[in-house]
Motif scaffolding. Structure first.
Motif, PDB file in Angstrom:
ATOM      1  N   UNK A  63     -41.546   5.248 -34.473  1.00 54.98           N
ATOM      2  CA  UNK A  63     -40.155   5.343 -34.940  1.00 54.98           C
ATOM      3  C   UNK A  63     -39.396   6.392 -34.138  1.00 54.98           C
ATOM      4  N   UNK A  64     -40.055   7.509 -33.827  1.00 59.43           N
ATOM      5  CA  UNK A  64     -39.389   8.571 -33.045  1.00 59.43           C
ATOM      6  C   UNK A  64     -38.966   8.030 -31.678  1.00 59.43           C
ATOM      7  N   UNK A  65     -39.884   7.306 -31.034  1.00 61.51           N
ATOM      8  CA  UNK A  65     -39.591   6.766 -29.696  1.00 61.51           C
ATOM      9  C   UNK A  65     -38.451   5.749 -29.787  1.00 61.51           C
ATOM     10  N   UNK A  66     -38.528   4.852 -30.769  1.00 62.84           N
ATOM     11  CA  UNK A  66     -37.497   3.822 -30.908  1.00 62.84           C
ATOM     12  C   UNK A  66     -36.126   4.460 -31.133  1.00 62.84           C
ATOM     13  N   UNK A  67     -36.079   5.500 -31.949  1.00 63.22           N
ATOM     14  CA  UNK A  67     -34.785   6.135 -32.258  1.00 63.22           C
ATOM     15  C   UNK A  67     -34.170   6.730 -30.997  1.00 63.22           C
ATOM     16  N   UNK A  68     -35.007   7.179 -30.072  1.00 62.42           N
ATOM     17  CA  UNK A  68     -34.470   7.761 -28.834  1.00 62.42           C
ATOM     18  C   UNK A  68     -34.080   6.681 -27.826  1.00 62.42           C
ATOM     19  N   UNK A  69     -34.916   5.653 -27.733  1.00 62.41           N
ATOM     20  CA  UNK A  69     -34.666   4.591 -26.753  1.00 62.41           C
ATOM     21  C   UNK A  69     -33.360   3.853 -27.056  1.00 62.41           C
ATOM     22  N   UNK A  70     -33.051   3.675 -28.342  1.00 60.10           N
ATOM     23  CA  UNK A  70     -31.897   2.840 -28.680  1.00 60.10           C
ATOM     24  C   UNK A  70     -30.569   3.498 -28.335  1.00 60.10           C
ATOM     25  N   UNK A  71     -30.603   4.751 -27.905  1.00 57.86           N
ATOM     26  CA  UNK A  71     -29.361   5.410 -27.473  1.00 57.86           C
ATOM     27  C   UNK A  71     -28.955   4.956 -26.066  1.00 57.86           C
ATOM     28  N   UNK A  72     -29.857   4.287 -25.353  1.00 60.22           N
ATOM     29  CA  UNK A  72     -29.569   3.841 -23.985  1.00 60.22           C
ATOM     30  C   UNK A  72     -29.130   2.377 -23.981  1.00 60.22           C
ATOM     31  N   UNK A  73     -28.539   1.948 -22.877  1.00 63.34           N
ATOM     32  CA  UNK A  73     -28.140   0.536 -22.748  1.00 63.34           C
ATOM     33  C   UNK A  73     -28.846  -0.074 -21.535  1.00 63.34           C
ATOM     34  N   UNK A  74     -28.646  -1.364 -21.335  1.00 64.88           N
ATOM     35  CA  UNK A  74     -29.219  -2.113 -20.195  1.00 64.88           C
ATOM     36  C   UNK A  74     -30.734  -1.977 -20.118  1.00 64.88           C
ATOM     37  N   UNK A  75     -31.365  -2.124 -21.272  1.00 59.83           N
ATOM     38  CA  UNK A  75     -32.832  -2.041 -21.312  1.00 59.83           C
ATOM     39  C   UNK A  75     -33.426  -3.292 -21.949  1.00 59.83           C
ATOM     40  N   UNK A  76     -34.579  -3.694 -21.428  1.00 56.56           N
ATOM     41  CA  UNK A  76     -35.437  -4.634 -22.153  1.00 56.56           C
ATOM     42  C   UNK A  76     -36.571  -3.791 -22.710  1.00 56.56           C
ATOM     43  N   UNK A  77     -36.800  -3.908 -24.014  1.00 59.85           N
ATOM     44  CA  UNK A  77     -37.766  -3.027 -24.667  1.00 59.85           C
ATOM     45  C   UNK A  77     -38.888  -3.846 -25.296  1.00 59.85           C
ATOM     46  N   UNK A  78     -40.094  -3.649 -24.776  1.00 62.56           N
ATOM     47  CA  UNK A  78     -41.276  -4.260 -25.391  1.00 62.56           C
ATOM     48  C   UNK A  78     -41.733  -3.303 -26.479  1.00 62.56           C
ATOM     49  N   UNK A  79     -41.807  -3.791 -27.703  1.00 66.79           N
ATOM     50  CA  UNK A  79     -42.198  -2.922 -28.821  1.00 66.79           C
ATOM     51  C   UNK A  79     -43.669  -3.146 -29.173  1.00 66.79           C
TER      52      UNK A  79
END
Ligand SMILES: Nc1ncnc2c1ncn2[C@@H]1O[C@H](COP(=O)(O)OP(=O)(O)OP(=O)(O)O)[C@@H](O)[C@H]1O
Ligand SMILES: O=C(O)C1=C[C@@H](O)[C@@H](O)[C@H](O)C1
Ligand SMILES: [Mg+2]
Length: 181
Positions: free
Chosen positions: A67-83
């Motif tokens: 959850x900590x990582x996801x909360x930080x990653x979602x502040x960026x744009x133009x990303x494909x995110x494998x969860x």
């Protein structure tokens, strides 16, 4: 397609072994996006394998890191995110996932099992009956994965490139309608 997306992130969700990491990389390349894998970020940030984190801190400790990582990653744009396969389990994670478009990669359990039978890096599969475990996890999680914006069902024989193509073809149908005044 990247013009249509306007930088909106793509989040790939689904069971372990469906190809989130593999297809996420292909999609990032195709879209001119960056690629992030939450499992890899957690492993790099802690200096531990996912197995080791489960051993040292339990699944609950891993889920908090996720959850900590996801909360930080979602502040960026133009990303494909494998969860990670279990990202859907925590309600708070959905608030982060909904910052972007959520794609559920869905692969039959038989195929997942054949891919991961020799793989020891998924702690939840270190079970006396790994196929049964996959089935029960999928059953528990299906109502959660179903909340994705796009559901892609992998067909027998589909290559990662085929699946990436299905995702790209499905995106226009889920883009939020642009209202112009
Ligand atoms: N369509 C496909 N055809 C054949 N092999 C595939 C396909 N998609 C993925 N694979 C293979 O399956 C294995 C698991 O894929 P991958 O690691 O991308 O899954 P994942 O969804 O990211 O799993 P996890 O949730 O555990 O991180 C890899 O060895 C990958 O090369
Ligand atoms: O399905 C799951 O719960 C998991 C999947 C992997 O991506 C890792 O996040 C971890 O092995 C847990
Ligand atoms: Mg992965």
């Amino acid at each position: 397609m990247s013009n249509l997306l306007q930088g909106v992130n793509l989040y790939l969700i689904g069971m372990m072994g469906v190809g989130k990491t593999t297809i996420g990389r292909l999609l990032a390349k195709e879209l001119g996006y960056g690629f992030v894998d939450t499992d890899d970020v957690i492993a790099q940030a802690t200096g531990k394998s996912i197995n080791q984190i489960f051993t040292d801190e339990g699944e609950a400790g891993f889920r908090q890191l996720e959850s900590d990582v996801l909360s930080q990653v979602c502040a960026f744009t133009k990303l494909t995110i494998a969860t990670g396969g279990g990202i859907v389990l925590r309600r708070e994670n959905w608030g982060y996932l909904h910052h972007g478009l959520i794609v559920w990669l869905d692969t039959p359990v038989e195929i997942i099992y054949s891919r991961l039978a020799e793989d020891t890096t998924r702690p939840l599969l270190q079970d006396a009956d790994p196929k049964g475990k996959l089935r029960s996890l999928l059953e528990q999680r299906t109502p959660l994965y179903s909340q994705a914006d796009l559901h892609i069902t992998e067909r027998e024989g589909d290559t990662p490139e085929d699946v990436a193509k299905l995702v790209l073809e499905g995106i226009p149908s889920i883009l939020k309608t642009q209202v112009s005044y």
